[in-house]
Design a protein around this motif. Structure first.
Motif, PDB file in Angstrom:
ATOM      1  N   ARG A  59     117.396  24.300 -23.907  1.00  0.00           N
ATOM      2  CA  ARG A  59     118.330  23.996 -22.823  1.00  0.00           C
ATOM      3  C   ARG A  59     119.553  23.232 -23.299  1.00  0.00           C
ATOM      4  O   ARG A  59     120.679  23.536 -22.928  1.00  0.00           O
ATOM      5  CB  ARG A  59     117.630  23.183 -21.732  1.00  0.00           C
ATOM      6  CG  ARG A  59     118.520  23.019 -20.489  1.00  0.00           C
ATOM      7  CD  ARG A  59     117.938  22.095 -19.491  1.00  0.00           C
ATOM      8  NE  ARG A  59     118.303  20.735 -19.917  1.00  0.00           N
ATOM      9  CZ  ARG A  59     117.838  19.642 -19.374  1.00  0.00           C
ATOM     10  NH1 ARG A  59     116.966  19.701 -18.409  1.00  0.00           N
ATOM     11  NH2 ARG A  59     118.230  18.467 -19.806  1.00  0.00           N
ATOM     12  N   ASP A  60     119.328  22.223 -24.146  1.00  0.00           N
ATOM     13  CA  ASP A  60     120.406  21.323 -24.555  1.00  0.00           C
ATOM     14  C   ASP A  60     121.105  21.733 -25.844  1.00  0.00           C
ATOM     15  O   ASP A  60     122.170  21.220 -26.158  1.00  0.00           O
ATOM     16  CB  ASP A  60     119.866  19.898 -24.724  1.00  0.00           C
ATOM     17  CG  ASP A  60     119.273  19.352 -23.430  1.00  0.00           C
ATOM     18  OD1 ASP A  60     119.713  19.772 -22.341  1.00  0.00           O
ATOM     19  OD2 ASP A  60     118.364  18.503 -23.520  1.00  0.00           O
ATOM     20  N   GLY A  61     120.480  22.610 -26.618  1.00  0.00           N
ATOM     21  CA  GLY A  61     121.070  23.014 -27.888  1.00  0.00           C
ATOM     22  C   GLY A  61     120.938  21.973 -28.978  1.00  0.00           C
ATOM     23  O   GLY A  61     121.566  22.085 -30.025  1.00  0.00           O
ATOM     24  N   GLN A  62     120.141  20.950 -28.712  1.00  0.00           N
ATOM     25  CA  GLN A  62     119.938  19.905 -29.712  1.00  0.00           C
ATOM     26  C   GLN A  62     118.582  19.246 -29.530  1.00  0.00           C
ATOM     27  O   GLN A  62     117.967  19.327 -28.465  1.00  0.00           O
ATOM     28  CB  GLN A  62     121.025  18.850 -29.656  1.00  0.00           C
ATOM     29  CG  GLN A  62     120.871  17.829 -28.530  1.00  0.00           C
ATOM     30  CD  GLN A  62     121.837  16.674 -28.682  1.00  0.00           C
ATOM     31  OE1 GLN A  62     123.033  16.893 -28.712  1.00  0.00           O
ATOM     32  NE2 GLN A  62     121.330  15.468 -28.759  1.00  0.00           N
ATOM     33  N   LEU A  63     118.155  18.604 -30.603  1.00  0.00           N
ATOM     34  CA  LEU A  63     116.902  17.854 -30.598  1.00  0.00           C
ATOM     35  C   LEU A  63     117.120  16.621 -31.465  1.00  0.00           C
ATOM     36  O   LEU A  63     117.488  16.741 -32.635  1.00  0.00           O
ATOM     37  CB  LEU A  63     115.767  18.714 -31.165  1.00  0.00           C
ATOM     38  CG  LEU A  63     114.381  18.080 -31.250  1.00  0.00           C
ATOM     39  CD1 LEU A  63     113.863  17.728 -29.865  1.00  0.00           C
ATOM     40  CD2 LEU A  63     113.421  19.033 -31.946  1.00  0.00           C
ATOM     41  N   GLY A  77     115.170   5.405 -38.775  1.00  0.00           N
ATOM     42  CA  GLY A  77     116.287   6.338 -38.763  1.00  0.00           C
ATOM     43  C   GLY A  77     116.180   7.330 -37.630  1.00  0.00           C
ATOM     44  O   GLY A  77     115.307   7.219 -36.761  1.00  0.00           O
ATOM     45  N   ILE A  78     117.084   8.281 -37.673  1.00  0.00           N
ATOM     46  CA  ILE A  78     117.130   9.309 -36.638  1.00  0.00           C
ATOM     47  C   ILE A  78     117.456  10.655 -37.278  1.00  0.00           C
ATOM     48  O   ILE A  78     118.213  10.724 -38.242  1.00  0.00           O
ATOM     49  CB  ILE A  78     118.149   8.952 -35.528  1.00  0.00           C
ATOM     50  CG1 ILE A  78     118.004   9.890 -34.346  1.00  0.00           C
ATOM     51  CG2 ILE A  78     119.558   8.895 -36.053  1.00  0.00           C
ATOM     52  CD1 ILE A  78     118.480   9.314 -33.051  1.00  0.00           C
ATOM     53  N   PHE A  79     116.835  11.701 -36.742  1.00  0.00           N
ATOM     54  CA  PHE A  79     117.068  13.064 -37.215  1.00  0.00           C
ATOM     55  C   PHE A  79     117.693  13.855 -36.084  1.00  0.00           C
ATOM     56  O   PHE A  79     117.217  13.803 -34.951  1.00  0.00           O
ATOM     57  CB  PHE A  79     115.746  13.729 -37.646  1.00  0.00           C
ATOM     58  CG  PHE A  79     115.962  15.033 -38.318  1.00  0.00           C
ATOM     59  CD1 PHE A  79     116.126  15.096 -39.687  1.00  0.00           C
ATOM     60  CD2 PHE A  79     116.039  16.210 -37.592  1.00  0.00           C
ATOM     61  CE1 PHE A  79     116.362  16.304 -40.330  1.00  0.00           C
ATOM     62  CE2 PHE A  79     116.272  17.429 -38.215  1.00  0.00           C
ATOM     63  CZ  PHE A  79     116.436  17.468 -39.592  1.00  0.00           C
ATOM     64  N   ASP A  80     118.745  14.592 -36.398  1.00  0.00           N
ATOM     65  CA  ASP A  80     119.421  15.429 -35.405  1.00  0.00           C
ATOM     66  C   ASP A  80     119.338  16.889 -35.800  1.00  0.00           C
ATOM     67  O   ASP A  80     119.646  17.247 -36.943  1.00  0.00           O
ATOM     68  CB  ASP A  80     120.903  15.058 -35.287  1.00  0.00           C
ATOM     69  CG  ASP A  80     121.129  13.765 -34.561  1.00  0.00           C
ATOM     70  OD1 ASP A  80     120.467  13.548 -33.529  1.00  0.00           O
ATOM     71  OD2 ASP A  80     121.967  12.966 -35.006  1.00  0.00           O
ATOM     72  N   ASN A  88     120.587  33.893 -33.027  1.00  0.00           N
ATOM     73  CA  ASN A  88     120.568  34.041 -34.476  1.00  0.00           C
ATOM     74  C   ASN A  88     119.533  33.149 -35.162  1.00  0.00           C
ATOM     75  O   ASN A  88     119.424  33.168 -36.386  1.00  0.00           O
ATOM     76  CB  ASN A  88     121.961  33.773 -35.053  1.00  0.00           C
ATOM     77  CG  ASN A  88     122.946  34.815 -34.583  1.00  0.00           C
ATOM     78  OD1 ASN A  88     122.798  35.985 -34.903  1.00  0.00           O
ATOM     79  ND2 ASN A  88     123.924  34.398 -33.798  1.00  0.00           N
ATOM     80  N   ARG A  89     118.798  32.381 -34.354  1.00  0.00           N
ATOM     81  CA  ARG A  89     117.695  31.533 -34.820  1.00  0.00           C
ATOM     82  C   ARG A  89     118.120  30.598 -35.945  1.00  0.00           C
ATOM     83  O   ARG A  89     117.549  30.578 -37.017  1.00  0.00           O
ATOM     84  CB  ARG A  89     116.498  32.394 -35.216  1.00  0.00           C
ATOM     85  CG  ARG A  89     115.949  33.163 -34.027  1.00  0.00           C
ATOM     86  CD  ARG A  89     114.768  34.061 -34.303  1.00  0.00           C
ATOM     87  NE  ARG A  89     113.918  33.653 -35.389  1.00  0.00           N
ATOM     88  CZ  ARG A  89     113.603  34.455 -36.417  1.00  0.00           C
ATOM     89  NH1 ARG A  89     114.066  35.680 -36.482  1.00  0.00           N
ATOM     90  NH2 ARG A  89     112.800  34.021 -37.366  1.00  0.00           N
ATOM     91  N   ARG A  90     119.166  29.806 -35.666  1.00  0.00           N
ATOM     92  CA  ARG A  90     119.647  28.841 -36.644  1.00  0.00           C
ATOM     93  C   ARG A  90     120.066  27.563 -35.943  1.00  0.00           C
ATOM     94  O   ARG A  90     120.297  27.555 -34.725  1.00  0.00           O
ATOM     95  CB  ARG A  90     120.800  29.407 -37.466  1.00  0.00           C
ATOM     96  CG  ARG A  90     122.046  29.647 -36.669  1.00  0.00           C
ATOM     97  CD  ARG A  90     123.195  30.112 -37.572  1.00  0.00           C
ATOM     98  NE  ARG A  90     124.299  30.553 -36.747  1.00  0.00           N
ATOM     99  CZ  ARG A  90     124.809  31.765 -36.758  1.00  0.00           C
ATOM    100  NH1 ARG A  90     124.335  32.682 -37.576  1.00  0.00           N
ATOM    101  NH2 ARG A  90     125.817  32.067 -35.966  1.00  0.00           N
ATOM    102  N   ALA A  91     120.162  26.495 -36.731  1.00  0.00           N
ATOM    103  CA  ALA A  91     120.599  25.213 -36.200  1.00  0.00           C
ATOM    104  C   ALA A  91     121.141  24.359 -37.335  1.00  0.00           C
ATOM    105  O   ALA A  91     120.747  24.515 -38.495  1.00  0.00           O
ATOM    106  CB  ALA A  91     119.437  24.493 -35.512  1.00  0.00           C
ATOM    107  N   ALA A  92     122.030  23.454 -36.974  1.00  0.00           N
ATOM    108  CA  ALA A  92     122.554  22.459 -37.917  1.00  0.00           C
ATOM    109  C   ALA A  92     121.632  21.243 -37.894  1.00  0.00           C
ATOM    110  O   ALA A  92     120.937  20.998 -36.894  1.00  0.00           O
ATOM    111  CB  ALA A  92     123.967  22.056 -37.524  1.00  0.00           C
TER     112      ALA A  92
END
Length: 178
Positions: A59-63, A77-80, A88-92
């Motif tokens: 929904r948000d395009g991020q985790l 720390g934090i992971f984005d 396309n089953r990809r993410a930054a």
């Protein structure tokens, strides 16, 4: 198989008690060159962000996940994971390890733990990252975890002393051939 648990770290959802750590990291201007922050965040805005955060990547395009040292249970720390593309089953990806915990293997454990989750549970085909060329520690981390350089972006990041280039690195899911 247990996802999101590494040798030294665990990744977990953001909780209200993370406000102080997030506030400190987001407002540390020495770290802004590694992200896209250009101004401090108020405690109020950070609290609202935590309250409204859904952790729904579709929904948000991020985790966003907190990095917790398993031994002490302390957030370090934090992971984005962002720019999620379901077609396309990809993410930054990006991560921040508190300066007091760098160079202790936490970054590598975090990245390896997330890659397992991304490829085996989220079924992503690839992960990618943009890294300013001045951030040699981050480049070394991603290369050590099997990311390959695949692009060069000129004058991509504005720093106090001028512009720096960025390199693009990607990791293809090793279980998917071709």
């Amino acid at each position: 198989m247990t996802y999101l648990t590494g040798k030294k770290i665990a990744l977990r959802a953001i909780e209200p008690e993370d406000l102080d750590d997030l506030y400190r990291w987001e407002n540390d201007s020495s770290l802004w060159i590694y992200g896209c922050t250009i101004a401090p965040f108020s405690r109020y805005l950070m609290k609202r962000y935590i309250e409204n955060y859904s952790a729904d990547i579709a929904r948000d395009g991020q985790l966003r996940l907190m990095i917790v040292e398993r031994e002490t249970k302390k957030s370090i720390g934090i992971f984005d994971c962002f720019d999620y593309d379901a077609v396309n089953r990809r993410a930054a990806v990006g991560l921040l390890i508190d300066p007091s915990h760098t160079r202790q293997g936490f970054g590598r454990d975090t990245l390896e733990t997330f890659m397992e989750y991304a490829f085996q549970f989220l079924h992503l085909h690839q992960l990618y990252v943009h890294i300013a060329t001045c951030n040699t520690a981050s480049m070394a981390l991603f290369l050590a975890c099997g990311f390959r350089e695949c692009g060069h972006l000129t004058d991509w990041v504005q720093l106090p002393q001028g512009y720096d280039d960025a390199l693009v690195f990607q990791k293809i899911n090793p279980d998917e051939k071709g």
